[in-house]
Design an enzyme around this catalytic site. Structure first.
Site, PDB file in Angstrom:
ATOM      1  CE  LYS A 141     -70.851  28.094   9.649  1.00 15.29           C
ATOM      2  NZ  LYS A 141     -69.566  28.815   9.823  1.00 15.29           N
TER       3      LYS A 141
ATOM      4  CB  SER B 223     -66.225  27.247  10.260  1.00 13.61           C
ATOM      5  OG  SER B 223     -67.129  27.893  11.134  1.00 13.61           O
TER       6      SER B 223
ATOM      7  CB  ALA C 193     -47.851  29.534  -2.272  1.00 12.42           C
TER       8      ALA C 193
ATOM      9  NE  ARG D 252     -50.550  44.550   0.044  1.00 13.61           N
ATOM     10  CZ  ARG D 252     -51.327  44.664  -1.033  1.00 13.61           C
ATOM     11  NH1 ARG D 252     -51.002  45.511  -1.997  1.00 13.61           N
ATOM     12  NH2 ARG D 252     -52.414  43.941  -1.148  1.00 13.61           N
TER      13      ARG D 252
END
Length: 510
Positions: A334, A63, A263, A154
């Site tokens: 939403k 979405s 980041a 990982r």
């Protein structure tokens, strides 16, 4: 002032198109309204997944990505796909920041250091990008190319680094220059919780070649770590240096390129290369050109190869500049999607933009109330259409997605049927005011309720196309092959509104 004839966009969240009838809550629902529209109105299928919405090939849409692409009127690439695309079309190799840093080091006879998470995981980095950076440095004449490998384990299996290391050893052998200079687990190099004693191990390894262990090859270093019971993530600082090879520590005048694009786990190790850093005492602080692949934080004063892509002139912003009014309306579930994400990550309303929020029902799971708050949402939407106040209206009905996620087939069928009734009222209102309406979806979900591979319940999104239906007085014929980012330019064209240059999406009718 005369009443406005709105251009309405109704997004049926999770309403995908699948030819197969089995376990398909959409085709098996009783939907006379939508069936009638598909039979009698212009309609087509558009793509809502993979590279068409800026995701990796074959990846299902979601979405957030869907609404961002719809509102932007252009494909919005995530960092992974943005860098991959830049490499494949040559933009990466011509990137001014990278070119300048490499060329400066080459001219001075200095080294180019490339550091990053050596992994095919695709979460923080991708080894294909690192491969391209090594090749670029070599192509620009760098003789000393040193690769500082952070190991994953990982986002990949716990002991899977060997294949990656072998690939890079082969690349350096093929190039006839450069080498792997160090290994360290991401536990040290990519900490994000201010465990500076861990980060210091990685910093000292790269700037002083200070290591607990030294081995002639990367694979030997890795095998020794496994023998010490260290998985990839926890591999201790290891220098890779054969007898007679010079140190690969970062020194004054070198270029350092950090190839992680995400980041959060790149910030701390990057900050150690900033003059004002005080997380630990640095024994050496080389004067270098340090390049971040993407911007890890706005307050890190280092070079950045791919600055954040700001979305100028999204649909909402453009309508506002054109002096038009608009409404965004949805249920709680939403609401952020038709506002924040649709506006390209901007929280505030544009001038002329209004918002209406209808509370989603307070139930444990939405299969218990598959209609959710659609009746109330429809009532408000119909009133807005008839109000004559809005040039444009964007509405999201969450049902197919939210009920689809429960995996309860019968409830999802009911959700689709309740929407059909709602759409009937919306279409009626649009015709009454001589407005225009596009009905579509941001991604699929409800059309596949059983996983064809496993036979188990399928609760995820799909990578299938979504319908696009037009209701209005214009005699249009849709083109094939559209995608979500084509919707904004299409709506602007339908209302004879200029399309901003930033919108690279196509108008979807002939």
């Amino acid at each position: 002032m005369s009443a406005k004839k709105p251009m309405a966009l109704v997004i049926l969240d999770g309403y995908g198109h699948r030819e197969t009838q089995a376990d398909n809550a959409i085709t098996n629902a009783n939907t006379p309204v939508l069936d009638g529209l598909m039979a009698n109105q212009p309609n087509t299928l558009i793509s809502a997944s993979g590279m068409d919405v800026g995701l990796p090939d074959g990846q299902m849409g979601n979405s957030e990505v869907g609404h961002t692409n719809i509102g932007a009127g252009r494909v919005v690439y995530q960092d992974l796909t943005r860098i991959t695309k830049a490499i494949s079309d040559g933009e990466f190799q011509q990137n001014e920041t990278l070119v300048n840093a490499i060329d400066k080091a080459v001219k001075a006879g200095k080294a180019v250091h490339i550091m990053g998470l050596m992994s095919p995981g695709g979460v923080h980095s991708h080894e294909d990008h690192i491969y391209a950076a090594v090749e670029m440095a070599a192509a620009r004449g760098a003789e000393k190319i040193y690769l500082h490998c952070f190991l994953d384990g990982r986002d990949t299996p716990p002991r899977s680094a060997e294949n990656s290391l072998k690939n890079f050893q082969e690349l350096f052998a093929k190039l006839g220059k450069g080498r792997i200079a160090s290994l360290v687990g991401r536990y040290y190099a990519m900490d994000r919780d201010n465990n500076w004693e861990r980060v210091q191990k990685a910093y000292d390894l790269m700037t002083e070649a200070k290591a607990e262990f030294t081995f002639a090859t990367a694979v030997e270093g890795l095998e020794a770590a496994y023998a010490r019971e260290e998985n990839d993530e926890f591999v201790q600082a290891t220098e890779i240096k054969a007898e007679g090879e010079e140190s690969a520590a970062i020194v004054d005048g070198d270029a350092v390129i950090f190839m992680n694009y995400r980041a959060d786990r790149a910030r701390q190790i990057t900050r150690t290369f900033v003059p004002s850093f005080d997380g630990f005492t640095r024994n050496v602080f080389p004067a270098i050109d340090f390049v971040m692949l993407t911007q890890y934080a706005a307050d890190i004063p280092l070079l950045c190869a791919f600055a954040p892509a700001s979305l100028e002139n999204t649909y909402g912003e453009w309508l506002s500049k054109e002096g038009k009014t608009q409404l965004r309306i949805s249920e709680t579930e939403k609401y952020a999607h038709v506002t924040f994400f649709f506006n390209g990550g901007i929280e505030d309303e544009f001038e002329g933009e209004e918002r209406q929020l209808v509370a989603s029902p307070k139930v444990a799971t939405y299969d218990l109330q598959p209609e959710m708050s659609a009746p109330e949402l429809t009532e408000k939407l119909v009133a807005a259409i008839k109000s004559g106040k809005y040039d444009a209206i964007v509405c999201n009905f969450p049902n197919c997605d939210m009920v689809g996620h429960t995996g309860v087939y019968d409830a999802t069928v009911k959700a689709v049927e309740s929407l059909d009734e709602c759409i009937g009222k919306v279409v009626e209102a649009i015709k009454e005011v001589d407005g225009q309406l596009l009905i579509t979806a941001d991604h699929g979900n409800a059309e596949m309720m059983i996983d064809p591979e496993t036979g188990g319940v399928h609760t995820a999104h799909t990578n299938l196309p979504v319908p696009l239906i037009y209701v209005g007085s214009k005699a249009i014929e849709f083109k094939e092959g559209g995608k979500l980012s084509d919707l904004a330019p299409t709506m602007l064209a339908l209302t004879d509104t200029a399309i901003p240059a930033e919108m690279s999406g196509e108008v979807l009718f002939k």
